[in-house]
Design a protein around this motif. Structure first.
Motif, PDB file in Angstrom:
ATOM      1  N   UNK A 119     -29.047  37.764  -7.303  1.00 19.23           N
ATOM      2  CA  UNK A 119     -27.735  38.789  -6.491  1.00 19.23           C
ATOM      3  C   UNK A 119     -28.543  38.848  -4.816  1.00 19.23           C
ATOM      4  N   UNK A 120     -29.806  39.582  -5.027  1.00 16.72           N
ATOM      5  CA  UNK A 120     -30.767  40.345  -4.285  1.00 16.72           C
ATOM      6  C   UNK A 120     -31.699  39.599  -3.410  1.00 16.72           C
ATOM      7  N   UNK A 121     -31.592  37.677  -4.598  1.00 18.07           N
ATOM      8  CA  UNK A 121     -32.964  37.094  -3.997  1.00 18.07           C
ATOM      9  C   UNK A 121     -32.695  36.087  -4.072  1.00 18.07           C
ATOM     10  N   UNK A 122     -31.980  34.964  -5.546  1.00 18.09           N
ATOM     11  CA  UNK A 122     -31.952  33.824  -5.404  1.00 18.09           C
ATOM     12  C   UNK A 122     -30.615  33.328  -4.336  1.00 18.09           C
ATOM     13  N   UNK A 123     -29.593  34.285  -4.600  1.00 17.11           N
ATOM     14  CA  UNK A 123     -28.225  33.082  -4.238  1.00 17.11           C
ATOM     15  C   UNK A 123     -28.999  33.467  -2.224  1.00 17.11           C
ATOM     16  N   UNK A 124     -29.374  34.233  -1.608  1.00 17.68           N
ATOM     17  CA  UNK A 124     -29.911  34.019  -0.356  1.00 17.68           C
ATOM     18  C   UNK A 124     -30.970  32.933   0.112  1.00 17.68           C
ATOM     19  N   UNK A 125     -32.158  33.167  -0.531  1.00 20.21           N
ATOM     20  CA  UNK A 125     -32.717  31.833  -1.224  1.00 20.21           C
ATOM     21  C   UNK A 125     -32.039  30.608  -0.609  1.00 20.21           C
ATOM     22  N   UNK A 126     -31.310  30.542  -2.084  1.00 19.09           N
ATOM     23  CA  UNK A 126     -30.746  29.218  -2.453  1.00 19.09           C
ATOM     24  C   UNK A 126     -29.505  28.942  -0.743  1.00 19.09           C
ATOM     25  N   UNK A 127     -29.540  29.453  -0.002  1.00 18.86           N
ATOM     26  CA  UNK A 127     -28.829  29.356   0.980  1.00 18.86           C
ATOM     27  C   UNK A 127     -29.550  29.373   2.477  1.00 18.86           C
ATOM     28  N   UNK A 128     -30.361  29.324   2.264  1.00 16.43           N
ATOM     29  CA  UNK A 128     -31.617  29.396   3.571  1.00 16.43           C
ATOM     30  C   UNK A 128     -32.066  27.652   3.131  1.00 16.43           C
ATOM     31  N   UNK A 129     -32.351  27.604   1.733  1.00 15.02           N
ATOM     32  CA  UNK A 129     -32.616  25.582   0.899  1.00 15.02           C
ATOM     33  C   UNK A 129     -31.531  25.116   1.427  1.00 15.02           C
ATOM     34  N   UNK A 130     -30.329  25.102   1.361  1.00 13.91           N
ATOM     35  CA  UNK A 130     -29.212  24.299   0.959  1.00 13.91           C
ATOM     36  C   UNK A 130     -29.253  24.355   2.642  1.00 13.91           C
ATOM     37  N   UNK A 131     -29.012  25.350   3.858  1.00 10.95           N
ATOM     38  CA  UNK A 131     -28.687  25.233   5.620  1.00 10.95           C
ATOM     39  C   UNK A 131     -29.770  24.607   6.232  1.00 10.95           C
ATOM     40  N   UNK A 132     -31.123  24.445   5.432  1.00 13.75           N
ATOM     41  CA  UNK A 132     -32.249  23.518   6.190  1.00 13.75           C
ATOM     42  C   UNK A 132     -32.807  22.441   5.321  1.00 13.75           C
ATOM     43  N   UNK A 133     -32.308  22.156   3.958  1.00 15.28           N
ATOM     44  CA  UNK A 133     -32.393  21.214   3.425  1.00 15.28           C
ATOM     45  C   UNK A 133     -31.462  19.685   2.447  1.00 15.28           C
ATOM     46  N   UNK A 134     -29.776  21.013   2.876  1.00 15.27           N
ATOM     47  CA  UNK A 134     -28.819  19.718   3.054  1.00 15.27           C
ATOM     48  C   UNK A 134     -28.825  19.324   1.575  1.00 15.27           C
ATOM     49  N   UNK A 135     -28.412  17.530   1.605  1.00 13.17           N
ATOM     50  CA  UNK A 135     -27.796  16.610   0.736  1.00 13.17           C
ATOM     51  C   UNK A 135     -29.539  16.756  -0.543  1.00 13.17           C
ATOM     52  N   UNK A 136     -30.590  17.061   0.261  1.00  9.14           N
ATOM     53  CA  UNK A 136     -32.116  16.982  -0.705  1.00  9.14           C
ATOM     54  C   UNK A 136     -31.874  18.367  -1.407  1.00  9.14           C
ATOM     55  N   UNK A 137     -31.693  19.434  -1.270  1.00  7.40           N
ATOM     56  CA  UNK A 137     -31.371  20.428  -1.932  1.00  7.40           C
ATOM     57  C   UNK A 137     -30.148  20.214  -2.753  1.00  7.40           C
ATOM     58  N   UNK A 138     -29.175  19.692  -3.010  1.00  7.49           N
ATOM     59  CA  UNK A 138     -28.088  19.979  -2.727  1.00  7.49           C
ATOM     60  C   UNK A 138     -28.293  18.674  -4.343  1.00  7.49           C
ATOM     61  N   UNK A 139     -29.033  17.987  -4.151  1.00  8.89           N
ATOM     62  CA  UNK A 139     -29.333  17.001  -5.068  1.00  8.89           C
ATOM     63  C   UNK A 139     -30.022  17.292  -6.751  1.00  8.89           C
ATOM     64  N   UNK A 140     -31.518  18.302  -6.180  1.00 13.74           N
ATOM     65  CA  UNK A 140     -32.455  19.140  -6.384  1.00 13.74           C
ATOM     66  C   UNK A 140     -31.592  20.306  -7.484  1.00 13.74           C
ATOM     67  N   UNK A 141     -30.791  20.967  -6.839  1.00 16.68           N
ATOM     68  CA  UNK A 141     -29.514  21.557  -7.378  1.00 16.68           C
ATOM     69  C   UNK A 141     -28.899  21.075  -8.960  1.00 16.68           C
ATOM     70  N   UNK A 142     -28.693  20.159  -8.332  1.00 14.16           N
ATOM     71  CA  UNK A 142     -27.269  19.348  -9.303  1.00 14.16           C
ATOM     72  C   UNK A 142     -28.003  19.135 -10.602  1.00 14.16           C
ATOM     73  N   UNK A 143     -29.357  18.552 -10.612  1.00 15.66           N
ATOM     74  CA  UNK A 143     -30.206  18.032 -11.723  1.00 15.66           C
ATOM     75  C   UNK A 143     -31.223  19.500 -12.017  1.00 15.66           C
ATOM     76  N   UNK A 144     -31.669  20.271 -11.896  1.00 11.38           N
ATOM     77  CA  UNK A 144     -32.548  21.957 -11.987  1.00 11.38           C
ATOM     78  C   UNK A 144     -31.490  22.456 -12.814  1.00 11.38           C
ATOM     79  N   UNK A 145     -31.681  23.517 -13.789  1.00 10.35           N
ATOM     80  CA  UNK A 145     -31.061  24.799 -13.499  1.00 10.35           C
ATOM     81  C   UNK A 145     -31.395  26.232 -12.525  1.00 10.35           C
ATOM     82  N   UNK A 146     -30.755  26.412 -12.422  1.00 12.39           N
ATOM     83  CA  UNK A 146     -31.714  27.864 -12.352  1.00 12.39           C
ATOM     84  C   UNK A 146     -32.834  28.836 -12.520  1.00 12.39           C
ATOM     85  N   UNK A 147     -32.463  28.583 -13.799  1.00 16.16           N
ATOM     86  CA  UNK A 147     -33.398  29.906 -14.730  1.00 16.16           C
ATOM     87  C   UNK A 147     -33.912  28.967 -15.483  1.00 16.16           C
ATOM     88  N   UNK A 148     -33.240  27.741 -16.639  1.00 20.30           N
ATOM     89  CA  UNK A 148     -34.035  26.938 -17.048  1.00 20.30           C
ATOM     90  C   UNK A 148     -33.185  26.074 -17.639  1.00 20.30           C
TER      91      UNK A 148
END
Length: 148
Positions: A119-148
């Motif tokens: 809540x305090x770190x990951x969600x805001x960081x992911x929002x920043x990455x999404x804004x900065x890297x767009x489709x590249x972040x979405x593709x990586x997030x789709x194939x890589x789990x948040x924790x393991x």
């Protein structure tokens, strides 16, 4: 006051709480005679993961510190397996601390720490990455789990 709301600080708070619980509950449902060695191994694994992830980020010349803009989207090294290997390392440190101090009830804090980190770190960081890297972040997030 930044250091109070910093991921490693939350981990340290949890480890201190596990130590405190070990003083209150000595002998209750203990982890057995090898709890110190087991805890040390889990702590070492957590530190190793954190160091590997930090070195990977530094090699890409991007921020390791939370809440800072990333210069690169890092998807190699431990980031192939987890979007948050440093935070996963925090969870391993807390788990290892609970084992080391023989505080089984301290393990309840591991999902609590995961929730705080998310809540305090990951969600805001992911929002920043999404804004900065767009489709590249979405593709990586789709194939890589948040924790393991």
């Amino acid at each position: 006051m930044y250091w109070i709301d910093f991921p490693p600080a939350w981990t340290v708070y949890g480890v201190f709480a596990a130590w405190g619980l070990s003083r209150i509950e000595p002998g209750w449902l203990g982890f057995g005679p090898h709890h110190v060695a087991l805890g040390a191994v889990v702590v070492a694994a957590g530190l190793g993961l954190m160091l590997w992830a930090s070195a990977t980020m530094l090699r890409h010349r991007t921020q390791v510190m939370p809440r800072r803009d990333a210069a690169a989207l890092v998807t190699d090294g431990p980031f192939r397996f987890s979007r948050n290997p440093i935070y996963l390392g925090d969870l391993l440190l807390l788990t290892g601390g609970a084992l080391f101090f023989d505080a089984p009830s301290g393990l309840v804090m591991v999902p609590m720490l995961a929730t705080i980190l998310q809540r305090r770190f990951i969600r805001p960081e992911e929002a920043m990455l999404r804004k900065s890297f767009g489709a590249a972040f979405e593709a990586w997030a789709a194939r890589t789990r948040r924790w393991l």
